[in-house]
Motif scaffolding. Sequence first.
Motif, PDB file in Angstrom:
ATOM      1  N   TYR A 167     -72.275   3.281 -73.279  1.00  0.00           N
ATOM      2  CA  TYR A 167     -72.486   2.706 -72.208  1.00  0.00           C
ATOM      3  C   TYR A 167     -71.441   3.748 -71.564  1.00  0.00           C
ATOM      4  O   TYR A 167     -70.626   4.553 -72.253  1.00  0.00           O
ATOM      5  CB  TYR A 167     -71.513   1.335 -72.241  1.00  0.00           C
ATOM      6  CG  TYR A 167     -70.243   1.388 -73.085  1.00  0.00           C
ATOM      7  CD1 TYR A 167     -68.940   1.603 -72.460  1.00  0.00           C
ATOM      8  CD2 TYR A 167     -70.606   1.271 -74.387  1.00  0.00           C
ATOM      9  CE1 TYR A 167     -67.532   1.169 -72.657  1.00  0.00           C
ATOM     10  CE2 TYR A 167     -69.194   0.688 -75.039  1.00  0.00           C
ATOM     11  CZ  TYR A 167     -67.815   1.190 -74.460  1.00  0.00           C
ATOM     12  OH  TYR A 167     -66.902   0.993 -75.313  1.00  0.00           O
ATOM     13  N   THR A 168     -71.215   3.397 -69.918  1.00  0.00           N
ATOM     14  CA  THR A 168     -71.100   4.489 -69.117  1.00  0.00           C
ATOM     15  C   THR A 168     -69.806   4.106 -68.397  1.00  0.00           C
ATOM     16  O   THR A 168     -70.282   2.670 -68.135  1.00  0.00           O
ATOM     17  CB  THR A 168     -71.229   5.264 -68.840  1.00  0.00           C
ATOM     18  OG1 THR A 168     -71.057   6.105 -67.844  1.00  0.00           O
ATOM     19  CG2 THR A 168     -72.197   4.544 -67.691  1.00  0.00           C
ATOM     20  N   ASP A 169     -68.666   3.753 -67.835  1.00  0.00           N
ATOM     21  CA  ASP A 169     -67.851   3.410 -66.904  1.00  0.00           C
ATOM     22  C   ASP A 169     -67.655   4.532 -65.432  1.00  0.00           C
ATOM     23  O   ASP A 169     -67.433   4.063 -64.753  1.00  0.00           O
ATOM     24  CB  ASP A 169     -66.608   3.888 -66.806  1.00  0.00           C
ATOM     25  CG  ASP A 169     -65.942   5.614 -67.631  1.00  0.00           C
ATOM     26  OD1 ASP A 169     -66.634   6.443 -67.346  1.00  0.00           O
ATOM     27  OD2 ASP A 169     -65.179   5.916 -68.079  1.00  0.00           O
TER      28      ASP A 169
ATOM     29  N   ARG B 270     -68.476   7.577 -64.935  1.00  0.00           N
ATOM     30  CA  ARG B 270     -68.096   8.469 -65.101  1.00  0.00           C
ATOM     31  C   ARG B 270     -68.468   9.334 -66.177  1.00  0.00           C
ATOM     32  O   ARG B 270     -68.751  10.235 -66.849  1.00  0.00           O
ATOM     33  CB  ARG B 270     -66.839   8.748 -64.538  1.00  0.00           C
ATOM     34  CG  ARG B 270     -66.297   9.037 -63.005  1.00  0.00           C
ATOM     35  CD  ARG B 270     -64.734   9.106 -62.950  1.00  0.00           C
ATOM     36  NE  ARG B 270     -63.374   8.242 -63.817  1.00  0.00           N
ATOM     37  CZ  ARG B 270     -63.247   6.934 -63.764  1.00  0.00           C
ATOM     38  NH1 ARG B 270     -63.877   6.211 -62.398  1.00  0.00           N
ATOM     39  NH2 ARG B 270     -62.088   6.865 -64.751  1.00  0.00           N
ATOM     40  N   ASN B 271     -67.800   8.371 -67.525  1.00  0.00           N
ATOM     41  CA  ASN B 271     -67.680   9.020 -69.043  1.00  0.00           C
ATOM     42  C   ASN B 271     -68.651   8.341 -69.309  1.00  0.00           C
ATOM     43  O   ASN B 271     -68.501   7.437 -69.083  1.00  0.00           O
ATOM     44  CB  ASN B 271     -66.235   9.108 -69.453  1.00  0.00           C
ATOM     45  CG  ASN B 271     -65.095  10.313 -68.413  1.00  0.00           C
ATOM     46  OD1 ASN B 271     -66.227  11.766 -67.861  1.00  0.00           O
ATOM     47  ND2 ASN B 271     -64.515   9.673 -68.065  1.00  0.00           N
ATOM     48  N   TRP B 272     -69.670   8.857 -70.316  1.00  0.00           N
ATOM     49  CA  TRP B 272     -70.288   8.261 -71.359  1.00  0.00           C
ATOM     50  C   TRP B 272     -69.499   8.077 -72.868  1.00  0.00           C
ATOM     51  O   TRP B 272     -68.556   8.841 -73.064  1.00  0.00           O
ATOM     52  CB  TRP B 272     -71.262   8.655 -72.067  1.00  0.00           C
ATOM     53  CG  TRP B 272     -72.862   8.537 -70.940  1.00  0.00           C
ATOM     54  CD1 TRP B 272     -72.625   9.512 -69.834  1.00  0.00           C
ATOM     55  CD2 TRP B 272     -73.303   7.295 -70.594  1.00  0.00           C
ATOM     56  NE1 TRP B 272     -73.428   8.908 -69.191  1.00  0.00           N
ATOM     57  CE2 TRP B 272     -74.523   7.918 -69.176  1.00  0.00           C
ATOM     58  CE3 TRP B 272     -73.976   6.382 -71.756  1.00  0.00           C
ATOM     59  CZ2 TRP B 272     -75.417   7.024 -69.046  1.00  0.00           C
ATOM     60  CZ3 TRP B 272     -75.384   5.733 -71.473  1.00  0.00           C
ATOM     61  CH2 TRP B 272     -75.416   5.959 -69.871  1.00  0.00           C
TER      62      TRP B 272
ATOM     63  N   SER C  97     -70.008   6.409 -76.671  1.00  0.00           N
ATOM     64  CA  SER C  97     -71.081   5.138 -78.075  1.00  0.00           C
ATOM     65  C   SER C  97     -69.604   5.020 -79.265  1.00  0.00           C
ATOM     66  O   SER C  97     -69.045   6.411 -79.750  1.00  0.00           O
ATOM     67  CB  SER C  97     -72.295   6.115 -78.139  1.00  0.00           C
ATOM     68  OG  SER C  97     -71.530   8.102 -79.033  1.00  0.00           O
TER      69      SER C  97
ATOM     70  N   TYR D 292     -76.434  -0.973 -71.602  1.00  0.00           N
ATOM     71  CA  TYR D 292     -76.018  -0.650 -71.856  1.00  0.00           C
ATOM     72  C   TYR D 292     -77.098   0.295 -73.359  1.00  0.00           C
ATOM     73  O   TYR D 292     -78.013  -0.552 -72.544  1.00  0.00           O
ATOM     74  CB  TYR D 292     -75.267  -1.917 -73.284  1.00  0.00           C
ATOM     75  CG  TYR D 292     -74.227  -2.092 -71.901  1.00  0.00           C
ATOM     76  CD1 TYR D 292     -72.925  -1.714 -72.231  1.00  0.00           C
ATOM     77  CD2 TYR D 292     -74.411  -3.158 -70.617  1.00  0.00           C
ATOM     78  CE1 TYR D 292     -71.379  -2.154 -71.742  1.00  0.00           C
ATOM     79  CE2 TYR D 292     -73.026  -3.985 -69.696  1.00  0.00           C
ATOM     80  CZ  TYR D 292     -72.073  -2.491 -70.620  1.00  0.00           C
ATOM     81  OH  TYR D 292     -70.502  -3.611 -69.556  1.00  0.00           O
TER      82      TYR D 292
ATOM     83  N   MET E 163     -78.235   9.483 -77.334  1.00  0.00           N
ATOM     84  CA  MET E 163     -76.754   9.195 -77.337  1.00  0.00           C
ATOM     85  C   MET E 163     -75.323  10.461 -78.663  1.00  0.00           C
ATOM     86  O   MET E 163     -77.125  10.548 -80.159  1.00  0.00           O
ATOM     87  CB  MET E 163     -76.222   8.060 -77.481  1.00  0.00           C
ATOM     88  CG  MET E 163     -76.613   7.719 -76.442  1.00  0.00           C
ATOM     89  SD  MET E 163     -76.465   8.244 -74.979  1.00  0.00           S
ATOM     90  CE  MET E 163     -77.513   6.311 -73.506  1.00  0.00           C
TER      91      MET E 163
ATOM     92  N   ASP F 207     -66.885  10.221 -76.986  1.00  0.00           N
ATOM     93  CA  ASP F 207     -66.645  10.738 -75.719  1.00  0.00           C
ATOM     94  C   ASP F 207     -68.307  11.253 -75.148  1.00  0.00           C
ATOM     95  O   ASP F 207     -68.233  12.750 -75.758  1.00  0.00           O
ATOM     96  CB  ASP F 207     -65.354  11.336 -74.992  1.00  0.00           C
ATOM     97  CG  ASP F 207     -65.071  10.307 -75.058  1.00  0.00           C
ATOM     98  OD1 ASP F 207     -64.297   8.766 -74.893  1.00  0.00           O
ATOM     99  OD2 ASP F 207     -63.362  10.561 -75.493  1.00  0.00           O
TER     100      ASP F 207
ATOM    101  N   ARG G  49     -71.735  12.384 -74.006  1.00  0.00           N
ATOM    102  CA  ARG G  49     -73.290  11.945 -74.872  1.00  0.00           C
ATOM    103  C   ARG G  49     -74.344  13.467 -74.714  1.00  0.00           C
ATOM    104  O   ARG G  49     -75.524  13.331 -75.703  1.00  0.00           O
ATOM    105  CB  ARG G  49     -74.341  11.681 -73.525  1.00  0.00           C
ATOM    106  CG  ARG G  49     -74.789  11.607 -72.563  1.00  0.00           C
ATOM    107  CD  ARG G  49     -75.673  10.504 -72.151  1.00  0.00           C
ATOM    108  NE  ARG G  49     -76.934  10.731 -72.218  1.00  0.00           N
ATOM    109  CZ  ARG G  49     -77.618   9.914 -71.116  1.00  0.00           C
ATOM    110  NH1 ARG G  49     -77.706   8.688 -70.415  1.00  0.00           N
ATOM    111  NH2 ARG G  49     -79.294   9.830 -71.600  1.00  0.00           N
TER     112      ARG G  49
END
Length: 141
Positions: A41-43, A45-47, A49, A73, A91, A101, A103
């Motif tokens: 998932y991403t916030d 800004r960042n991915w 897994s 998701y 991912m 952190d 992908r």
Amino acid sequence: MSGRTTRLVIISCCLCAISAARADFRLCNNTTSRVSVALAYTDGRNWLSEGWWNLHASACETLLRGPLAAQYYYVYAMDERGGEWKGKAFMCTRDHEFRIDGRDDCFARGFDRTGFFEIDTGRDAKNWTVQLTDPTPSSTQ
């Protein structure tokens, strides 16, 4: 207030707290085999897994606790018979427990590159449950 009434009020309050809707991302294994699951998932800004959750047949697990922070998701799962639930969203993963952190550049960073399937939870969803099921056998011709 009698002691009996006090106990009933306390029990009622506890039941109300327990029955309040939980806001989580859950996955249920409705198959006949144990499955291993990874989530990405991403916030915004960042991915991120992470994996592996191992779920026995007919078991459910909370993968993320709290209200959902994203609309999309991504899930990858495999069973002990070689079956997979995968997709086209790639991912980073690894063979043992991981939290990765980013992908991009999975191979260059020493990770595997795995295709996850997308889950669209909708814009306003606060919780979601994914149901994994056994594949339906296709008819032979």
